[in-house]
Motif scaffolding. Structure first.
Motif, short mmCIF file in Angstrom:
data_model
loop_
_atom_site.label_atom_id
_atom_site.label_comp_id
_atom_site.label_asym_id
_atom_site.label_seq_id
_atom_site.Cartn_x
_atom_site.Cartn_y
_atom_site.Cartn_z
N ARG A 1 67.11 61.64 17.78
CA ARG A 1 66.57 62.95 18.17
C ARG A 1 67.09 64.07 17.28
NH1 ARG A 1 68.26 60.93 23.53
NH2 ARG A 1 66.41 59.96 24.43
N SER A 2 68.14 63.82 16.52
CA SER A 2 68.81 64.85 15.72
C SER A 2 67.98 65.24 14.50
CB SER A 2 70.19 64.34 15.27
OG SER A 2 70.04 63.43 14.18
N ALA A 3 68.49 66.21 13.76
CA ALA A 3 67.82 66.69 12.54
C ALA A 3 67.76 65.61 11.46
CB ALA A 3 68.53 67.93 12.01
N ASP A 4 68.56 64.55 11.56
CA ASP A 4 68.50 63.45 10.60
C ASP A 4 67.18 62.69 10.68
OD1 ASP A 4 71.05 63.96 9.66
OD2 ASP A 4 71.99 62.35 10.82
N PHE A 5 66.56 62.69 11.88
CA PHE A 5 65.36 61.90 12.06
C PHE A 5 64.23 62.73 12.68
CE2 PHE A 5 68.74 58.77 11.71
CZ PHE A 5 68.19 57.92 10.76
N LEU A 6 64.10 62.75 13.99
CA LEU A 6 62.95 63.40 14.64
C LEU A 6 63.09 64.90 14.80
CD1 LEU A 6 62.16 60.75 17.36
CD2 LEU A 6 61.03 61.10 15.17
N ASN A 7 64.31 65.43 14.73
CA ASN A 7 64.51 66.87 14.86
C ASN A 7 63.84 67.40 16.12
OD1 ASN A 7 65.57 69.28 14.05
ND2 ASN A 7 64.15 69.59 12.35
N ALA A 8 64.09 66.71 17.23
CA ALA A 8 63.38 66.99 18.49
C ALA A 8 63.63 68.39 19.03
CB ALA A 8 63.76 65.95 19.54
N SER A 9 64.78 68.99 18.73
CA SER A 9 65.03 70.34 19.25
C SER A 9 64.12 71.37 18.57
CB SER A 9 66.50 70.73 19.08
OG SER A 9 66.83 70.79 17.71
N GLN A 10 63.82 71.19 17.30
CA GLN A 10 62.92 72.12 16.60
C GLN A 10 61.46 71.70 16.68
OE1 GLN A 10 64.42 72.74 12.56
NE2 GLN A 10 65.02 74.78 13.25
N HIS A 11 61.22 70.41 16.80
CA HIS A 11 59.85 69.88 16.83
C HIS A 11 59.71 68.94 18.02
CE1 HIS A 11 59.24 71.68 12.93
NE2 HIS A 11 60.34 71.08 12.49
N ILE B 1 61.78 63.28 6.92
CA ILE B 1 62.85 62.68 7.72
C ILE B 1 63.95 62.29 6.76
CG2 ILE B 1 63.47 60.71 9.18
CD1 ILE B 1 60.62 60.98 10.38
N LYS B 2 65.12 62.89 6.97
CA LYS B 2 66.21 62.81 6.01
C LYS B 2 67.10 61.59 6.21
CE LYS B 2 66.29 67.84 5.47
NZ LYS B 2 64.88 67.86 5.43
N GLY B 3 67.13 61.03 7.41
CA GLY B 3 67.97 59.86 7.67
C GLY B 3 67.61 58.73 6.74
N ASP B 4 68.63 58.04 6.22
CA ASP B 4 68.38 56.97 5.26
C ASP B 4 69.30 55.80 5.58
OD1 ASP B 4 67.97 55.30 3.10
OD2 ASP B 4 68.00 56.92 1.63
#
Length: 191
Positions: free
Chosen positions: A92-102, A169-172
């Motif tokens: 859910r974090s900004a590393d992947f889905l960025n659920a708080s912003q999107h 999506i920045k997570g790698d």
């Protein structure tokens, strides 16, 4: 590691509909007859599977004119469930889905092209992590008919693969985990 609407996902989806005799359907998520699932490689050693628990959608369908079909799905990105709470927080974090912003991902079809008996490619715009890109869902008609409660239902399955970097999506997790497969299964209730 994520799977977004489209669904279909989902979706959709994967759905067909016609103009003159098209029927409108609401995706039956309440009855647990619709799923937006995903599969991604974990470091190239195994598969990680998960689902999104909260989404809504609708489609139109006419077997006589599948090219006139349409589908729309909205998915709650925070509803991701990979059966591991700490991992889900990371997804859910900004590393992947960025659920708080999107907090939502959406899919809206732009075309349906029949590819064989009961199959079609559904093209549409997927918005995920604030990025909108065209995607194609390979869809298969499962069946339609009366249900035991006096309603009428139609069901579809769809598959697509998303490249994570295409949606910023920045997570790698390495070369084997650069894309995610979405598996969308929907049953709609005719309105």
């Amino acid at each position: 590691m994520f799977k977004k609407s489209i669904a279909a996902l989902a979706l959709g989806s994967a759905l067909f509909a016609g103009q003159a005799m098209a029927a409108d359907y609401i995706i039956d998520k309440e009855g647990q007859h619709a799923f937006v699932n995903f599969k991604i490689s974990h470091l190239g050693y195994s598969w990680l599977y998960g689902t999104f628990r909260d989404f809504d959608g609708a489609f139109s369908f006419d077997a006589e004119q599948p090219e006139a079909s349409s589908v729309q799905v909205t998915l709650n990105t925070a509803s991701i469930d990979s059966n591991h709470a700490e991992r889900d927080r990371h997804l859910r974090s900004a590393d992947f889905l960025n659920a708080s912003q999107h907090p939502t991902a959406t899919f809206k079809s732009t075309g349906v092209e029949p590819t064989g008996e009961g199959t079609a490619d559904i093209t549409g715009d997927l918005t995920l992590n604030g990025v909108t890109r065209p995607v194609t869902i390979a869809a298969r008609f499962i069946g339609e008919g009366q249900d035991p409660w006096g309603g009428y239902r139609a069901g579809f399955e769809g598959h697509t693969t998303l490249v994570l970097k295409d949606f910023d999506i920045k997570g790698d997790l390495g070369p084997a985990a650069q894309s995610v497969e979405l598996i969308i299964s929907v049953e709609g209730i005719r309105q």
